[in-house]
Write a protein that holds these residues in place. Structure first.
Motif, PDB file in Angstrom:
ATOM      1  N   LEU A 265      34.747  59.351  62.251  1.00  0.00           N
ATOM      2  CA  LEU A 265      35.686  60.015  61.357  1.00  0.00           C
ATOM      3  C   LEU A 265      35.351  59.752  59.897  1.00  0.00           C
ATOM      4  N   ASN A 266      35.621  60.744  59.064  1.00  0.00           N
ATOM      5  CA  ASN A 266      35.838  60.519  57.641  1.00  0.00           C
ATOM      6  C   ASN A 266      37.337  60.252  57.477  1.00  0.00           C
ATOM      7  N   VAL A 267      37.689  59.229  56.729  1.00  0.00           N
ATOM      8  CA  VAL A 267      39.097  58.915  56.499  1.00  0.00           C
ATOM      9  C   VAL A 267      39.390  59.078  55.017  1.00  0.00           C
ATOM     10  N   LEU A 268      40.391  59.919  54.724  1.00  0.00           N
ATOM     11  CA  LEU A 268      40.764  60.221  53.346  1.00  0.00           C
ATOM     12  C   LEU A 268      42.238  59.944  53.122  1.00  0.00           C
ATOM     13  N   ALA A 269      42.580  59.641  51.887  1.00  0.00           N
ATOM     14  CA  ALA A 269      43.987  59.512  51.498  1.00  0.00           C
ATOM     15  C   ALA A 269      44.528  60.879  51.128  1.00  0.00           C
ATOM     16  N   GLY A 270      45.760  61.135  51.495  1.00  0.00           N
ATOM     17  CA  GLY A 270      46.394  62.395  51.151  1.00  0.00           C
ATOM     18  C   GLY A 270      47.865  62.208  50.848  1.00  0.00           C
ATOM     19  N   THR A 271      48.488  63.284  50.388  1.00  0.00           N
ATOM     20  CA  THR A 271      49.912  63.268  50.043  1.00  0.00           C
ATOM     21  C   THR A 271      50.537  64.577  50.502  1.00  0.00           C
ATOM     22  N   VAL A 272      51.762  64.501  50.957  1.00  0.00           N
ATOM     23  CA  VAL A 272      52.483  65.698  51.380  1.00  0.00           C
ATOM     24  C   VAL A 272      53.147  66.345  50.165  1.00  0.00           C
ATOM     25  N   ARG A 273      52.885  67.626  49.987  1.00  0.00           N
ATOM     26  CA  ARG A 273      53.502  68.411  48.915  1.00  0.00           C
ATOM     27  C   ARG A 273      53.936  69.750  49.482  1.00  0.00           C
ATOM     28  N   GLY A 274      55.237  70.022  49.424  1.00  0.00           N
ATOM     29  CA  GLY A 274      55.733  71.312  49.878  1.00  0.00           C
ATOM     30  C   GLY A 274      55.379  71.649  51.305  1.00  0.00           C
ATOM     31  N   GLY A 275      55.414  70.642  52.181  1.00  0.00           N
ATOM     32  CA  GLY A 275      55.127  70.863  53.595  1.00  0.00           C
ATOM     33  C   GLY A 275      53.648  70.986  53.916  1.00  0.00           C
ATOM     34  N   ARG A 276      52.791  70.678  52.954  1.00  0.00           N
ATOM     35  CA  ARG A 276      51.340  70.734  53.168  1.00  0.00           C
ATOM     36  C   ARG A 276      50.718  69.412  52.765  1.00  0.00           C
ATOM     37  N   VAL A 277      49.575  69.107  53.382  1.00  0.00           N
ATOM     38  CA  VAL A 277      48.863  67.869  53.087  1.00  0.00           C
ATOM     39  C   VAL A 277      47.751  68.168  52.090  1.00  0.00           C
ATOM     40  N   GLU A 278      47.800  67.469  50.953  1.00  0.00           N
ATOM     41  CA  GLU A 278      46.787  67.643  49.920  1.00  0.00           C
ATOM     42  C   GLU A 278      45.891  66.416  49.855  1.00  0.00           C
ATOM     43  N   CYS A 279      44.589  66.665  49.666  1.00  0.00           N
ATOM     44  CA  CYS A 279      43.615  65.580  49.586  1.00  0.00           C
ATOM     45  C   CYS A 279      42.427  66.076  48.766  1.00  0.00           C
ATOM     46  N   PRO A 280      41.398  65.255  48.541  1.00  0.00           N
ATOM     47  CA  PRO A 280      40.247  65.717  47.752  1.00  0.00           C
ATOM     48  C   PRO A 280      39.557  66.965  48.300  1.00  0.00           C
ATOM     49  N   LEU A 281      39.763  67.303  49.563  1.00  0.00           N
ATOM     50  CA  LEU A 281      39.167  68.513  50.135  1.00  0.00           C
ATOM     51  C   LEU A 281      40.089  69.721  50.024  1.00  0.00           C
ATOM     52  N   GLY A 282      41.197  69.558  49.300  1.00  0.00           N
ATOM     53  CA  GLY A 282      42.138  70.651  49.110  1.00  0.00           C
ATOM     54  C   GLY A 282      43.357  70.493  50.002  1.00  0.00           C
ATOM     55  N   THR A 283      44.008  71.610  50.284  1.00  0.00           N
ATOM     56  CA  THR A 283      45.158  71.626  51.190  1.00  0.00           C
ATOM     57  C   THR A 283      44.626  71.826  52.604  1.00  0.00           C
ATOM     58  N   VAL A 284      44.840  70.825  53.452  1.00  0.00           N
ATOM     59  CA  VAL A 284      44.104  70.816  54.721  1.00  0.00           C
ATOM     60  C   VAL A 284      44.967  70.961  55.971  1.00  0.00           C
ATOM     61  N   ALA A 285      46.266  70.761  55.874  1.00  0.00           N
ATOM     62  CA  ALA A 285      47.101  70.820  57.079  1.00  0.00           C
ATOM     63  C   ALA A 285      48.561  70.954  56.691  1.00  0.00           C
ATOM     64  N   ALA A 286      49.368  71.408  57.643  1.00  0.00           N
ATOM     65  CA  ALA A 286      50.818  71.432  57.455  1.00  0.00           C
ATOM     66  C   ALA A 286      51.392  70.084  57.862  1.00  0.00           C
ATOM     67  N   SER A 287      52.554  69.747  57.307  1.00  0.00           N
ATOM     68  CA  SER A 287      53.197  68.481  57.658  1.00  0.00           C
ATOM     69  C   SER A 287      54.707  68.607  57.512  1.00  0.00           C
ATOM     70  N   PRO A 288      55.469  68.062  58.486  1.00  0.00           N
ATOM     71  CA  PRO A 288      56.932  68.086  58.383  1.00  0.00           C
ATOM     72  C   PRO A 288      57.477  66.941  57.530  1.00  0.00           C
ATOM     73  N   ARG A 289      56.609  66.075  57.036  1.00  0.00           N
ATOM     74  CA  ARG A 289      57.074  64.917  56.282  1.00  0.00           C
ATOM     75  C   ARG A 289      57.568  65.330  54.901  1.00  0.00           C
ATOM     76  N   SER A 290      58.381  64.482  54.299  1.00  0.00           N
ATOM     77  CA  SER A 290      58.975  64.797  53.001  1.00  0.00           C
ATOM     78  C   SER A 290      57.939  64.708  51.890  1.00  0.00           C
ATOM     79  N   ASP A 291      58.211  65.386  50.785  1.00  0.00           N
ATOM     80  CA  ASP A 291      57.299  65.393  49.648  1.00  0.00           C
ATOM     81  C   ASP A 291      57.024  63.972  49.156  1.00  0.00           C
ATOM     82  N   GLY A 292      55.771  63.744  48.809  1.00  0.00           N
ATOM     83  CA  GLY A 292      55.384  62.442  48.270  1.00  0.00           C
ATOM     84  C   GLY A 292      54.972  61.432  49.324  1.00  0.00           C
ATOM     85  N   THR A 293      55.117  61.773  50.597  1.00  0.00           N
ATOM     86  CA  THR A 293      54.732  60.830  51.664  1.00  0.00           C
ATOM     87  C   THR A 293      53.218  60.627  51.663  1.00  0.00           C
ATOM     88  N   PRO A 294      52.758  59.363  51.536  1.00  0.00           N
ATOM     89  CA  PRO A 294      51.312  59.129  51.635  1.00  0.00           C
ATOM     90  C   PRO A 294      50.859  59.211  53.087  1.00  0.00           C
TER      91      PRO A 294
END
Length: 373
Positions: A263-292
């Protein structure tokens, strides 16, 4: 995973053992099994089972508790809590303990443990002495025929290859028709070129005999090849159990995902129901905004191109591995270089500047509870 609720009985310790004339394949269940040794907790409330006639692989790194579970199933060790059941019948637990020789289990060790002073035939019929000489002789020959070694019956172990010795050990373990066959890293001593063939042969024999088998391994690919079900262990605890497809496609943790592939392991953050990371917006997420979150991305989940949509990247290195090329990439915002596996023809030689996108089927998102990558 929710444990089943079996009808608990106790084996009559004077009951007859299995003979070579009949199959006694049975379920085996570990029910909330705990084990301590030297004041250290080795197993912690492990509940898993193998169905009759199936192969269950106990998978995990060294020290995860795999061999301890096998030894407990065999009766070599006693659990400090919980129960072990074979065919719905308790063989270890708070109420009592059935010794190894009364459990109807077969053991196959890493080093095969063949007797060097005995012929191959005598090795296989060693456990059949209660049957009488004639019956034991014919049963042993039939077992050697099944593994393709009848012609070697009069030979001695040192004259055989490692793969042939492994087949003799399998024949010896299966000839008494055990209720459950326990195999501890059975292929670890084989040359890598032999493993595929021997594993395939072993699985075919297990299917032909209808045996229930528990196989200990630290090799995820081996577990996927062999197991009807896989139980992944870590630090004495059950991480996840299920089919190979379930564990590979729906891992329960970053550890589980990483055990089945790089695996490549990256840090990301949830924004507006999406996961943002250095590779862009990569997945949907039900977690609240700002969740690491931590993002696990398989190496074949990176899509590389010289132009198009994606984020810019620079090729740091490229290694030809035969069927694939292994690339190391620098991406802005990533704490470390990323790795990618691609077909050699997928990206032209000498290309340094590329764009990277991701395959959503190869991404796994887990909440970041410790802040580490």
């Amino acid at each position: 995973m929710t444990a089943r609720t079996p009808i608990v009985r106790w084996i009559d310790q004077e009951a007859p053992t299995a003979t070579a004339a009949a199959s006694f394949a049975s379920d085996l269940e570990f029910e909330a099994v705990g084990f301590k040794a030297g004041g250290k907790r080795i197993l912690d409330e492990v509940s898993i089972w193998a169905e009759s006639g199936q192969v269950l692989c106990l998978l995990g790194p060294s020290g995860s508790g795999k061999t301890s579970l096998l030894r407990i199933a065999a009766g070599i060790e006693r659990p400090t809590s919980g129960r072990v059941l074979i065919g719905g019948t308790a063989v270890a637990g708070p109420e009592g303990f059935v010794p190894p020789e009364r459990r109807g289990v077969g053991l196959m060790f890493q080093d095969f443990a063949l007797f060097p002073h005995m012929t191959i035939l005598d090795n296989v019929r060693f456990g059949l002495r209660p049957l009488g000489a004639s019956h034991a002789h014919s049963a042993a020959l039939a077992a050697l025929e099944r593994v393709g070694l009848r012609a070697a019956a009069a030979d001695y172990p040192h004259t055989l290859s490692g793969g042939e010795q492994q087949r003799v050990a399998l024949a010896r373990a299966l000839t008494p028709r055990p209720r459950v066959l326990l195999m501890d890293e059975p292929f670890s001593g084989l040359d890598s070129r032999l493993k595929d063939v021997i594993r395939t042969d072993t699985l075919q024999i297990l299917r032909e005999t209808g045996s229930t088998a528990i196989v200990v391994t630290h090799d995820a690919e081996e577990a996927m090849r062999m197991g009807d079900r896989i139980a992944l262990l870590r630090d004495g605890r059950l991480v996840q159990a299920g089919t190979a497809h379930e564990l590979y496609r729906r891992p329960a943790s970053l550890f589980a995902a990483g055990f089945f592939s790089e695996l490549n392991v990256l840090a990301g953050t949830v924004r507006g129901g999406r996961v943002e990371c250095p590779l862009g917006t990569v997945a949907a997420s039900p977690r609240s905004d700002g969740t690491p979150v931590k993002i696990g991305l398989r190496l074949n989940g990176l899509r590389l191109a010289v132009d198009g949509s994606g984020v810019p990247a620079r090729v740091l290195s490229r290694r030809f591995l035969g069927s694939v090329d292994l690339l190391t990439l620098a991406v802005d915002g990533a704490d470390r270089p990323l790795r990618a596996r691609i077909r050699p023809s997928e990206l032209g030689e000498g290309v340094d500047e590329i764009v990277v996108s991701v395959d959503p089927q190869e991404i796994f998102v887990f909440e970041d509870t410790d802040g580490s990558i």
